[in-house]
Design a protein around this motif. Structure first.
Motif, PDB file in Angstrom:
ATOM      1  N   ARG A  11       0.805  -1.224   0.000  1.00 58.26           N
ATOM      2  CA  ARG A  11       0.000   0.000   0.000  1.00 58.26           C
ATOM      3  C   ARG A  11       0.838   1.273   0.000  1.00 58.26           C
ATOM      4  NH1 ARG A  11      -4.401  -2.456   4.127  1.00 58.26           N
ATOM      5  NH2 ARG A  11      -4.604  -4.368   2.950  1.00 58.26           N
ATOM      6  N   GLU A  37      -7.413  -4.443   1.416  1.00 62.65           N
ATOM      7  CA  GLU A  37      -7.405  -3.134   0.768  1.00 62.65           C
ATOM      8  C   GLU A  37      -8.766  -2.456   0.726  1.00 62.65           C
ATOM      9  OE1 GLU A  37      -5.108  -2.585  -2.758  1.00 62.65           O
ATOM     10  OE2 GLU A  37      -3.774  -4.228  -2.225  1.00 62.65           O
ATOM     11  N   THR A  38      -9.846  -3.225   0.907  1.00 57.68           N
ATOM     12  CA  THR A  38     -11.183  -2.637   0.845  1.00 57.68           C
ATOM     13  C   THR A  38     -11.767  -2.343   2.232  1.00 57.68           C
ATOM     14  OG1 THR A  38     -12.209  -4.826   0.775  1.00 57.68           O
ATOM     15  CG2 THR A  38     -11.680  -3.782  -1.346  1.00 57.68           C
ATOM     16  N   SER A  40     -11.929  -0.873   6.252  1.00 56.47           N
ATOM     17  CA  SER A  40     -11.643   0.401   6.908  1.00 56.47           C
ATOM     18  C   SER A  40     -10.661   0.165   8.051  1.00 56.47           C
ATOM     19  CB  SER A  40     -12.947   1.020   7.431  1.00 56.47           C
ATOM     20  OG  SER A  40     -12.674   2.246   8.049  1.00 56.47           O
ATOM     21  N   ASN A  44      -5.517   1.754   6.245  1.00 52.90           N
ATOM     22  CA  ASN A  44      -6.265   2.352   5.132  1.00 52.90           C
ATOM     23  C   ASN A  44      -6.796   3.735   5.478  1.00 52.90           C
ATOM     24  OD1 ASN A  44      -5.826   0.146   3.480  1.00 52.90           O
ATOM     25  ND2 ASN A  44      -7.772  -0.827   3.996  1.00 52.90           N
ATOM     26  N   ARG A  45      -7.289   3.901   6.699  1.00 57.49           N
ATOM     27  CA  ARG A  45      -7.803   5.217   7.101  1.00 57.49           C
ATOM     28  C   ARG A  45      -6.691   6.268   7.081  1.00 57.49           C
ATOM     29  NH1 ARG A  45     -10.474   1.947  10.775  1.00 57.49           N
ATOM     30  NH2 ARG A  45      -9.087   2.557  12.474  1.00 57.49           N
ATOM     31  N   ASP A  48      -5.744   6.986   3.386  1.00 51.00           N
ATOM     32  CA  ASP A  48      -6.807   7.803   2.779  1.00 51.00           C
ATOM     33  C   ASP A  48      -6.754   9.233   3.287  1.00 51.00           C
ATOM     34  OD1 ASP A  48      -7.697   5.646   1.328  1.00 51.00           O
ATOM     35  OD2 ASP A  48      -9.408   5.216   2.644  1.00 51.00           O
TER      36      ASP A  48
END
Length: 105
Positions: A11, A37-38, A40, A44-45, A48
C-alpha cells in the motif's frame, strides 16, 4: 505479522529494505490493524487521510512515513485533522501546500 508487513509494502510501495528500515525505526507498526485493501483498517484510514486531506501522492506519503514513521501512529481525529485545519483555516495555508509541509525535512 506477515499480512501487516505485506500491507505496508504493497500500500505504500515500499521496497524490502525500506520496509525493514521502517519497522526497525518503529516496531509498534507491526501491531497496526491492516485488514484488506477494501476494509476500513487503521492503515487504510491513515493512507486515505493523507492522500485526500493532505493531498499527498504515493511518493510523498512514502517519503514522509520513511522519514517520520510516527505519522502512522497519530490519531486522525485528535491530532492530524485539527493540525491541518489550523494550517488551512488559521494560517491561510493553501490545502495543496500541506503535502509539502509534511514532506519537508
Amino acid at each position: 505479522i506477515r499480512p501487516t508487513l505485506d500491507a505496508f509494502q504493497s500500500r505504500l510501495g515500499l521496497k524490502s529494505r525500506d520496509l525493514r528500515k521502517l519497522i526497525l525505526r518503529m516496531p509498534s507498526l507491526i501491531g497496526m490493524g491492516v485488514g484488506d485493501e477494501t476494509s476500513s483498517s487503521a492503515l487504510n484510514r491513515k493512507i486515505d487521510f493523507f492522500r485526500k486531506e493532505a493531498k499527498m501522492n504515493e511518493s510523498q506519503l512514502r517519503d514522509a512515513i520513511m522519514r517520520q514513521p510516527s505519522l502512522m501512529q497519530y490519531s486522525i481525529e485528535s491530532s492530524l485533522r485539527p493540525k491541518i485545519q489550523f494550517l488551512v483555516n488559521e494560517l491561510s495555508i493553501c490545502p495543496s501546500a500541506i503535502a509539502k509541509i509534511i514532506t519537508t525535512p
